[in-house]
Design a protein around this motif. Structure first.
Motif, short mmCIF file in Angstrom:
data_model
loop_
_atom_site.label_atom_id
_atom_site.label_comp_id
_atom_site.label_asym_id
_atom_site.label_seq_id
_atom_site.Cartn_x
_atom_site.Cartn_y
_atom_site.Cartn_z
N LEU A 95 0.83 -1.20 0.00
CA LEU A 95 0.00 0.00 0.00
C LEU A 95 0.87 1.26 0.00
CD1 LEU A 95 -2.73 -0.99 2.64
CD2 LEU A 95 -3.01 -0.88 0.17
N ALA A 96 1.93 1.24 0.80
CA ALA A 96 2.80 2.41 0.90
C ALA A 96 3.52 2.68 -0.43
CB ALA A 96 3.82 2.22 2.01
N LEU A 97 3.99 1.62 -1.07
CA LEU A 97 4.68 1.79 -2.36
C LEU A 97 3.77 2.42 -3.39
CD1 LEU A 97 6.91 1.24 -4.48
CD2 LEU A 97 5.90 -1.05 -4.77
N HIS A 98 2.57 1.90 -3.54
CA HIS A 98 1.68 2.39 -4.59
C HIS A 98 1.09 3.75 -4.26
CE1 HIS A 98 2.15 -1.86 -5.64
NE2 HIS A 98 1.95 -1.43 -6.87
N ASN A 99 0.90 4.03 -2.98
CA ASN A 99 0.48 5.38 -2.62
C ASN A 99 1.60 6.38 -2.89
OD1 ASN A 99 0.45 7.58 -0.18
ND2 ASN A 99 -1.59 7.19 -1.00
N TRP A 100 2.85 5.98 -2.65
CA TRP A 100 3.99 6.86 -2.95
C TRP A 100 4.06 7.15 -4.45
CZ3 TRP A 100 8.37 6.37 -5.97
CH2 TRP A 100 9.37 7.34 -5.78
N LEU A 101 3.83 6.13 -5.27
CA LEU A 101 3.83 6.34 -6.72
C LEU A 101 2.74 7.32 -7.13
CD1 LEU A 101 4.40 2.66 -7.92
CD2 LEU A 101 6.00 4.57 -8.23
N LEU A 102 1.52 7.13 -6.60
CA LEU A 102 0.43 8.05 -6.90
C LEU A 102 0.78 9.48 -6.47
CD1 LEU A 102 -2.69 5.96 -5.81
CD2 LEU A 102 -2.19 6.74 -8.13
N THR A 103 1.33 9.61 -5.27
CA THR A 103 1.67 10.92 -4.74
C THR A 103 2.74 11.59 -5.59
OG1 THR A 103 1.11 10.22 -2.49
CG2 THR A 103 2.52 12.16 -2.72
N THR A 104 3.78 10.84 -5.93
CA THR A 104 4.92 11.41 -6.65
C THR A 104 4.52 11.85 -8.06
OG1 THR A 104 6.48 10.06 -5.39
CG2 THR A 104 7.25 10.95 -7.49
N VAL A 105 3.87 10.96 -8.79
CA VAL A 105 3.49 11.30 -10.17
C VAL A 105 2.43 12.40 -10.17
CG1 VAL A 105 2.49 10.42 -12.32
CG2 VAL A 105 4.13 9.03 -11.04
N GLY A 106 1.47 12.33 -9.24
CA GLY A 106 0.44 13.36 -9.16
C GLY A 106 1.02 14.74 -8.92
N ARG A 107 2.00 14.84 -8.04
CA ARG A 107 2.61 16.14 -7.76
C ARG A 107 3.40 16.65 -8.96
NH1 ARG A 107 4.64 15.43 -1.43
NH2 ARG A 107 2.56 15.59 -0.52
N PHE A 120 -7.51 3.36 -6.53
CA PHE A 120 -6.09 3.60 -6.75
C PHE A 120 -5.67 3.36 -8.20
CE2 PHE A 120 -3.84 3.28 -2.36
CZ PHE A 120 -4.62 4.31 -1.90
N SER A 121 -6.02 2.20 -8.75
CA SER A 121 -5.56 1.86 -10.10
C SER A 121 -6.20 2.75 -11.15
CB SER A 121 -5.83 0.38 -10.42
OG SER A 121 -4.94 -0.45 -9.69
N ARG A 122 -7.47 3.13 -10.96
CA ARG A 122 -8.10 4.05 -11.92
C ARG A 122 -7.35 5.37 -11.96
NH1 ARG A 122 -12.84 2.27 -9.43
NH2 ARG A 122 -13.14 4.28 -8.39
N HIS A 127 11.68 5.96 -14.89
CA HIS A 127 11.95 5.42 -13.56
C HIS A 127 10.73 4.93 -12.78
CE1 HIS A 127 16.15 6.77 -13.72
NE2 HIS A 127 15.68 7.87 -14.29
N LEU A 128 9.51 5.39 -13.12
CA LEU A 128 8.38 5.11 -12.24
C LEU A 128 7.19 4.39 -12.88
CD1 LEU A 128 8.18 8.40 -10.10
CD2 LEU A 128 9.50 6.31 -9.68
N LEU A 129 6.85 4.69 -14.11
CA LEU A 129 5.59 4.19 -14.67
C LEU A 129 5.51 2.67 -14.71
CD1 LEU A 129 4.49 6.59 -17.55
CD2 LEU A 129 4.04 6.71 -15.10
N HIS A 130 6.62 1.99 -14.81
CA HIS A 130 6.61 0.52 -14.90
C HIS A 130 6.52 -0.16 -13.54
CE1 HIS A 130 10.74 1.67 -14.11
NE2 HIS A 130 11.03 0.43 -13.77
N LEU A 131 6.47 0.61 -12.46
CA LEU A 131 6.50 0.02 -11.12
C LEU A 131 5.11 -0.32 -10.57
CD1 LEU A 131 9.22 2.22 -9.35
CD2 LEU A 131 9.49 0.07 -10.58
N TRP A 132 4.06 0.05 -11.29
CA TRP A 132 2.71 -0.17 -10.77
C TRP A 132 2.31 -1.65 -10.91
CZ3 TRP A 132 -0.24 2.99 -7.94
CH2 TRP A 132 -1.56 2.63 -7.72
N MET A 133 2.37 -2.39 -9.80
CA MET A 133 1.99 -3.80 -9.79
C MET A 133 1.36 -4.14 -8.45
SD MET A 133 5.09 -5.85 -11.67
CE MET A 133 5.69 -5.36 -13.27
N PRO A 134 0.17 -3.63 -8.16
CA PRO A 134 -0.45 -3.89 -6.85
C PRO A 134 -0.68 -5.37 -6.59
CG PRO A 134 -2.03 -2.92 -8.39
CD PRO A 134 -0.69 -2.82 -9.03
N GLN A 135 -0.45 -5.78 -5.34
CA GLN A 135 -0.67 -7.14 -4.85
C GLN A 135 0.29 -8.16 -5.44
OE1 GLN A 135 -4.83 -8.35 -3.78
NE2 GLN A 135 -5.38 -6.89 -5.39
N ALA A 136 1.39 -7.71 -6.03
CA ALA A 136 2.33 -8.66 -6.64
C ALA A 136 2.88 -9.64 -5.61
CB ALA A 136 3.48 -7.90 -7.31
#
Length: 325
Positions: free
Chosen positions: A227-239, A292-294, A264-273
């Motif tokens: 959860l922390a990883l994917h929230n960080w990705l959302l936060t970073t790209v969103g900002r 989150f994924s939407r 560096h970031l777009l390929h990291l989205w893999m929730p529940q891997a």
């Protein structure tokens, strides 16, 4: 068994995950990842290559004897050890997690250290544990004389980041570190698992979980790391996308923002891997609301659309330059 609500009487798991960009220009390879995370000489770093490169350090224990945070200020002393570990995702994103489990009741007075050392990762209260008050107090934050697991995970991040021989500290983009503080308790009979996710100020996230009985503390930590990883990705790209404009120039400024996101970031989205299958419920709930994924796929498409538009703008500008007499 040592899971939530099992015969060992574990009734609470609490912890904190810190997430940041590894301080180096390029993603590190598997060999360097193993060197960075080799926190103990007697245990190897665990490497997983599918579906992406994921390295996890051995667990390290920190002994504590202090008060637990509580709502209302009740003084609850606990003694034992906090488990900490670090993980590196695709050689790019670094996480450090510190967590503990606690039983409903401990001895009425402090025991010798040997009593606690045979219970790794467990904080044993002196007397009864007021679970609800501890959950509320832990999520709200600690006082100066209370347990601070965030400092344990932050110390682990600093320990890894100081390895200048392996890291050049020349990050390809500026990012904000985030912290995710979590608590988990077993569900009551007939109750469904649930997750309550809150975004607080200054990069802090709070997660309150109600999970199936028997869930291992390490599995709880693994879910919260995901959860922390994917929230960080959302936060970073969103900002990075917030307020981004193509401008009247050739798009160089926008390209400096967009290109590192793709690299560096777009390929990291893999929730529940790597989340325990029994804990898919909380993720599915977050996929429904807030989605989150939407949100991620919308932002990723925006990055690609803006890159395509930049390419058209620059191509048109080049054509105009060629045709100008």
């Amino acid at each position: 068994m040592s899971g939530l609500g099992t015969t060992t009487d574990t009734v609470l798991v609490c912890g904190e995950v810190r997430t940041c960009l590894l301080p180096t220009r390029d993603a590190v390879d598997e060999r360097v990842a193993a060197q960075l995370l080799r926190l103990r000489a007697d245990e190897p770093v665990r490497i997983s290559r599918r579906p992406n490169l994921h390295a996890v350090s051995p667990d390290v224990l920190t002994g504590v004897d202090c008060r637990l945070p509580t709502a209302g200020g009740a003084k609850i002393r606990a003694v034992g050890t906090v488990t900490a570990r670090a993980a590196l995702v695709e050689g790019r994103v670094l996480q450090a997690t510190a967590y503990f489990s606690a039983p409903a009741r401990g001895p009425d007075r402090r025991r010798p250290w040997g009593y606690y050392l045979v219970r790794p990762g467990v904080l044993v209260p002196v007397g009864r544990l007021p679970r609800k008050a501890v959950v509320e107090g832990f999520l709200a934050g600690h006082q100066s004389d209370e347990l601070d697991v965030g400092s344990v995970s932050e110390g682990l991040l600093a320990r890894i980041s100081r390895q200048h021989r392996l890291l050049d500290h020349d990050q390809p983009l500026t990012t904000t570190d985030t912290s995710l503080r979590f608590s988990a308790v077993p569900v009551d009979d007939g109750e469904e698992p649930a997750v309550y996710f809150t975004e607080a100020a200054e990069g802090r996230r709070l997660v309150e979980l109600r999970l199936p009985r028997g869930t291992e503390p390490a599995a709880v930590a693994g879910l919260c790391e995901d959860l922390a990883l994917h929230n960080w990705l959302l936060t970073t790209v969103g900002r990075k996308l917030d307020g981004l404009r193509l401008g009247s120039d050739d798009g160089t400024a926008a390209l400096k923002v967009l290109r590192p996101l793709v690299d560096h970031l777009l390929h990291l989205w893999m929730p529940q891997a790597r989340v325990d299958r029994a804990l898919s419920g909380p993720w599915e709930e977050l996929e429904r609301t807030p989605g989150f994924s939407r949100q991620w796929h919308s932002m990723a498409q925006r990055v690609r659309d803006q890159l395509a538009l930049l390419n058209l703008v620059r191509r048109d500008a080049h054509s105009d330059a060629l045709t100008t007499p």
